[in-house]
Scaffold this active site. Structure first.
Site, PDB file in Angstrom:
ATOM      1  CD  GLU A   1      -7.235 -25.459  25.922  1.00  0.00           C
ATOM      2  OE1 GLU A   1      -8.062 -24.960  27.373  1.00  0.00           O
ATOM      3  OE2 GLU A   1      -8.339 -26.503  25.682  1.00  0.00           O
TER       4      GLU A   1
ATOM      5  CG  HIS B   1     -12.273 -30.099  23.875  1.00  0.00           C
ATOM      6  ND1 HIS B   1     -11.092 -29.027  23.647  1.00  0.00           N
ATOM      7  CD2 HIS B   1     -12.654 -29.716  25.401  1.00  0.00           C
ATOM      8  CE1 HIS B   1     -10.551 -28.309  24.719  1.00  0.00           C
ATOM      9  NE2 HIS B   1     -11.408 -28.449  25.673  1.00  0.00           N
TER      10      HIS B   1
ATOM     11  CD  GLU C   1      -7.103 -29.220  29.859  1.00  0.00           C
ATOM     12  OE1 GLU C   1      -8.369 -29.062  30.445  1.00  0.00           O
ATOM     13  OE2 GLU C   1      -6.570 -28.058  29.539  1.00  0.00           O
TER      14      GLU C   1
ATOM     15  CE1 TYR D   1      -6.884 -21.023  30.001  1.00  0.00           C
ATOM     16  CE2 TYR D   1      -6.285 -23.669  30.251  1.00  0.00           C
ATOM     17  CZ  TYR D   1      -7.300 -21.966  29.670  1.00  0.00           C
ATOM     18  OH  TYR D   1      -7.864 -22.709  27.957  1.00  0.00           O
TER      19      TYR D   1
ATOM     20  NE  ARG E   1      -6.587 -27.623  20.846  1.00  0.00           N
ATOM     21  CZ  ARG E   1      -6.694 -27.793  22.086  1.00  0.00           C
ATOM     22  NH1 ARG E   1      -6.857 -26.797  22.501  1.00  0.00           N
ATOM     23  NH2 ARG E   1      -6.661 -29.209  22.546  1.00  0.00           N
TER      24      ARG E   1
ATOM     25  CG  ASN F   1      -4.372 -27.099  27.276  1.00  0.00           C
ATOM     26  OD1 ASN F   1      -3.786 -26.486  25.673  1.00  0.00           O
ATOM     27  ND2 ASN F   1      -5.476 -27.703  26.177  1.00  0.00           N
TER      28      ASN F   1
HETATM   29  C1  GBH Z   1      -9.308 -25.419  29.700  1.00  0.00           C
HETATM   30  O1  GBH Z   1      -9.811 -26.604  31.140  1.00  0.00           O
HETATM   31  C2  GBH Z   1     -10.568 -26.949  28.966  1.00  0.00           C
HETATM   32  O2  GBH Z   1      -9.616 -27.292  27.629  1.00  0.00           O
HETATM   33  C3  GBH Z   1     -11.283 -25.772  28.326  1.00  0.00           C
HETATM   34  O3  GBH Z   1     -12.255 -26.021  27.630  1.00  0.00           O
HETATM   35  C4  GBH Z   1     -11.454 -24.453  29.174  1.00  0.00           C
HETATM   36  O4  GBH Z   1     -12.805 -23.665  28.828  1.00  0.00           O
HETATM   37  C5  GBH Z   1     -10.336 -23.852  30.028  1.00  0.00           C
HETATM   38  O5  GBH Z   1      -9.223 -24.698  30.151  1.00  0.00           O
HETATM   39  C6  GBH Z   1     -10.963 -22.845  30.260  1.00  0.00           C
HETATM   40  O6  GBH Z   1     -11.586 -23.447  31.838  1.00  0.00           O
HETATM   41  O7  GBH Z   1     -13.973 -25.424  40.199  1.00  0.00           O
HETATM   42  O8  GBH Z   1     -11.603 -24.939  41.466  1.00  0.00           O
HETATM   43  O9  GBH Z   1     -13.265 -27.687  41.082  1.00  0.00           O
HETATM   44  C7  GBH Z   1      -8.826 -26.102  32.086  1.00  0.00           C
HETATM   45  C8  GBH Z   1      -8.574 -26.914  33.422  1.00  0.00           C
HETATM   46  C9  GBH Z   1     -10.462 -28.203  34.854  1.00  0.00           C
HETATM   47  C10 GBH Z   1      -9.462 -26.201  35.442  1.00  0.00           C
HETATM   48  C11 GBH Z   1     -11.449 -27.597  35.950  1.00  0.00           C
HETATM   49  C12 GBH Z   1     -10.221 -25.722  36.049  1.00  0.00           C
HETATM   50  C13 GBH Z   1     -12.050 -26.247  37.783  1.00  0.00           C
HETATM   51  C14 GBH Z   1     -11.472 -25.771  39.083  1.00  0.00           C
HETATM   52  N1  GBH Z   1      -9.703 -26.197  34.148  1.00  0.00           N
HETATM   53  N2  GBH Z   1     -10.827 -26.803  37.020  1.00  0.00           N
HETATM   54  S1  GBH Z   1     -12.329 -26.045  40.357  1.00  0.00           S
END
Ligand code: GBH
Length: 470
Positions: free
Chosen positions: A373, A118, A163, A307, A73, A305
Site C-alpha cells: 500500500e 483487513h 497492519e 504512507y 490486491r 504499507n
Molecule cells: C491503511 O492504514 C489501511 O490499510 C487502509 O485500509 C487505509 O484505507 C489506508 O491505509 C489509508 O488510511 O487520524 O491521526 O489518529 C494506514 C494507517 C492508521 C493511518 C490510522 C492513519 C489514523 C491517524 N492509518 N491512522 S489519526
C-alpha cells in the site's frame, strides 16, 4: 529500472468497498457493529453500501483493466465466507463471489493478491473475546486453511493480516477503530501477540499442507512510517527514533524476520515503564512459548504499507500514564517542508520510502519486498484533475526505482492505495484515496478515472513496455 515481472498493482479491502453487508447470508463483522454506534465515524457514515463492489465487481474490473494493472490486491471478508467465523458453516454465495472475482482477474491476465484479514472480524468471534482471546489463533488458522483450500489453486500471493500494529493500537488502545476498545497499555500488546501467533500458525499450515502443490507465497502486511531523529546529533533523539521504529515496524517485523521475539528495545521500554508506575504482574508484553510453532521465518516476502515519514524527538519522560505512547516515549513532528495531503497525518515524503526500503534490506536480510500500500488522499470538493497526486505517484515510483537500481533493494511490486475512493474507516467517505473517483451521491456509484489514474496507467505502460523494446 523495474524487473520484467514487477507487480504493478492497486489495492482495496472488503469492508471499504463491498457493501452488501447483509447480502446472501453474510454474517456481521465488528465494523458492521462499530458503524452503528453514535460518534464513531464521520457524519455517522457506514460501509453498508460503500462502492457496492459486491454487486458492481464488473465495474471494478473495468477500472483495473483501464489502468493496465498486472496485479490486484483485495481482501476477502471472513464473515461473508464463514458467517459465524467458523468452518462449521460455509456461505456458498460468498465463495461464489470471490471465485468470480478471482477467475475474472485471471481471465484478464491480472494476478490476485489476497488479504485474509483487513480488520473485519466476524462479530460472532468478537463476542467470544476476539483477538484478545487465545482461541482466535486456531480459529484464524482454520479460516486461512479454508481459503488456501478454496482459492489457493489460483491465488499465489497471500497476506494473512493487514497492519497488525494499526489493528492493535487503533482498535484496542485508542478505540478509534472497531471494536472501539480503550484499554491502554495492555490490550494492544495482547492483541498484537495473538495476531503474530495466528499469522505464524497459518503460515506453517500453508508451508506444510499447501505449498508443495500450490507454490504460492504468504506474508503479513506491516505498516511503517520512515523515522528520522529531529536533531541527528542528539543522542536522546536518536534513541527515541530507534524506539519509535521498534514500536511500529519492529513490533511485528522483528519476531518474523529477525529473532522470533520482540525487539529488545521495545520490551525494556515497556518493562521499565511498568516498574516506574508500580505495575505488578508479568510483563505487559507477552512472551512466546517454546511449545508453539515458531514465529521466526514465517514470511515468504516482506509486505510493506508505507504512507508517510516523521521526525522524532525525545519524549517528555513517559509521564504517569500506563499507555503505549508513554512506553514508546517519543514525540513525532513533521518537517515544515513536507506538504500535507488531505488528512493531517499524511505528510508527502516519497524519499522516505526509499530510505525505509534500504533499511528493510539491511535489517531483514535483503528480503523480496512488495509495497502493498502507498497513496495520497484528497478531501473536500471533487477534483478530477488531481495534479498533486500525479506528481506524488511519479515521484514515489521514481524513488522505488532508485531503491532498486542504486540501493539494490529487491522490490518485487508496488500497489497503489487505492483502486477506488472508498470508506476510509473513521473518516467515512470524506477522505478519498482512489485512482478512480466514486460518486457516492449517485445510486449508480459511477466510477470516473482521476488524472492520477491516467498517469499511473501511463507509467505502468512505460515501465512494462521498456522490456519489450529490448
Ligand atoms: C491503511 O492504514 C489501511 O490499510 C487502509 O485500509 C487505509 O484505507 C489506508 O491505509 C489509508 O488510511 O487520524 O491521526 O489518529 C494506514 C494507517 C492508521 C493511518 C490510522 C492513519 C489514523 C491517524 N492509518 N491512522 S489519526
Amino acid at each position: 529500472m523495474f524487473p520484467r515481472d514487477f507487480a504493478w498493482g492497486a489495492a482495496t479491502s472488503a469492508y471499504q468497498i463491498e457493501g452488501g453487508w447483509q447480502a446472501d447470508g453474510k454474517g456481521p463483522s465488528i465494523w458492521d457493529t462499530f458503524v452503528q454506534q453514535k460518534g464513531r465515524v464521520f457524519e455517522e457514515q457506514n460501509g453498508n453500501v460503500a462502492c457496492n463492489s459486491y454487486q458492481l465487481w464488473e465495474k471494478d474490473l473495468e477500472c483495473i483493466q483501464q489502468l493496465g494493472l498486472t496485479h490486484y490486491r483485495l481482501s476477502v471478508s471472513w464473515a461473508r465466507l464463514l458467517p459465524d467465523g467458523t468452518t462449521q458453516h460455509v456461505n456458498q454465495k460468498g465463495v461464489a463471489y470471490y471465485n468470480k472475482v478471482i477467475n475474472d482477474l485471471l481471465a484478464c491476465n491480472v494476478s490476485p493478491m489476497v488479504t485474509l484479514y483487513h480488520w473485519d472480524l466476524p462479530q460472532a468471534l468478537q463476542d467470544q473475546g476476539g483477538w484478545k482471546s487465545e482461541s482466535i489463533v486456531s480459529l484464524f488458522d482454520s479460516y486461512a486453511q479454508f481459503c488456501f483450500q478454496t482459492f489457493g489453486d489460483r491465488v499465489k500471493l497471500w497476506i494473512t493480516i493487514n497492519e497488525p500494529q494499526v489493528c492493535a493500537k487503533c482498535g484496542y488502545e485508542d478505540g478509534i477503530h472497531a471494536p472501539g476498545l480503550k484499554e491502554p497499555g495492555t490490550a494492544a500488546y495482547l492483541v498484537g501477540h495473538n495476531m503474530l501467533r495466528a499469522h505464524a500458525k497459518a503460515w506453517h499450515s500453508y508451508d506444510s499442507l499447501y505449498r508443495a502443490e500450490q507454490r504460492g507465497a504468504v506474508s503479513l502486511a506491516i505498516n511503517s512510517d520512515w523515522f528520522e531523529p529531529l536533531r541527528p546529533g542528539c543522542n536522546e533523539d536518536v534513541a527515541a527514533t530507534e524506539r519509535d521504529l521498534a514500536f511500529t515496524l519492529g513490533w511485528f517485523a522483528w519476531p518474523v524476520f529477525v529473532t522470533g521475539d520482540y525487539p529488545q528495545i521495545m520490551r525494556s521500554a515497556i518493562d521499565s515503564q511498568s516498574q516506574k508506575l508500580g505495575y505488578s504482574g508479568s510483563s505487559r508484553l507477552p512472551s512466546f512459548s517454546k511449545d508453539e510453532p515458531a514465529i521466526f521465518g514465517t514470511a515468504d516476502f516482506f509486505a510493506l504499507n508505507y504512507y508517510t515519514s516523521r521526525k522524532v524527538k525525545a519524549g517528555e519522560g513517559c509521564g504517569q500514564m500506563l499507555c503505549l505512547n508513554s512506553d514508546r516515549d517519543a514525540e513525532e513532528v513533521l518537517d515544515p517542508s513536507w506538504p500535507i495531503c488531505g488528512v493531517s497525518w499524511l505528510a508527502v515524503v516519497p524519499h522516505g520510502l526509499r530510505k525505509l526500503l534500504k533499511y528493510i534490506k539491511d535489517t531483514f536480510n535483503n528480503p523480496a519486498v512488495y509495497i502493498t500500500e502507498n497513496g495520497f488522499s484528497q478531501v473536500g470538493p471533487r477534483q478530477i484533475d488531481d495534479v498533486q497526486r500525479c506528481e506524488f505517484y511519479s515521484d514515489t515510483i521514481m524513488e522505488v526505482g532508485k531503491a532498486i537500481e542504486e540501493d539494490g533493494v529487491n522490490v518485487r511490486g508496488y500497489f497503489a492505495w487505492s483502486l477506488l475512493d472508498n470508506f476510509e474507516w473513521a473518516d467515512g467517505f470524506s477522505v478519498r484515496f482512489g485512482l478512480f473517483h466514486v460518486d457516492f451521491s449517485d445510486a449508480k456509484l459511477s466510477r470516473t478515472i482521476y488524472r492520477s489514474g491516467l498517469e499511473y496507467a501511463k507509467m505502468i505502460m512505460k515501465y512494462k513496455g521498456r522490456h519489450d523494446v529490448k
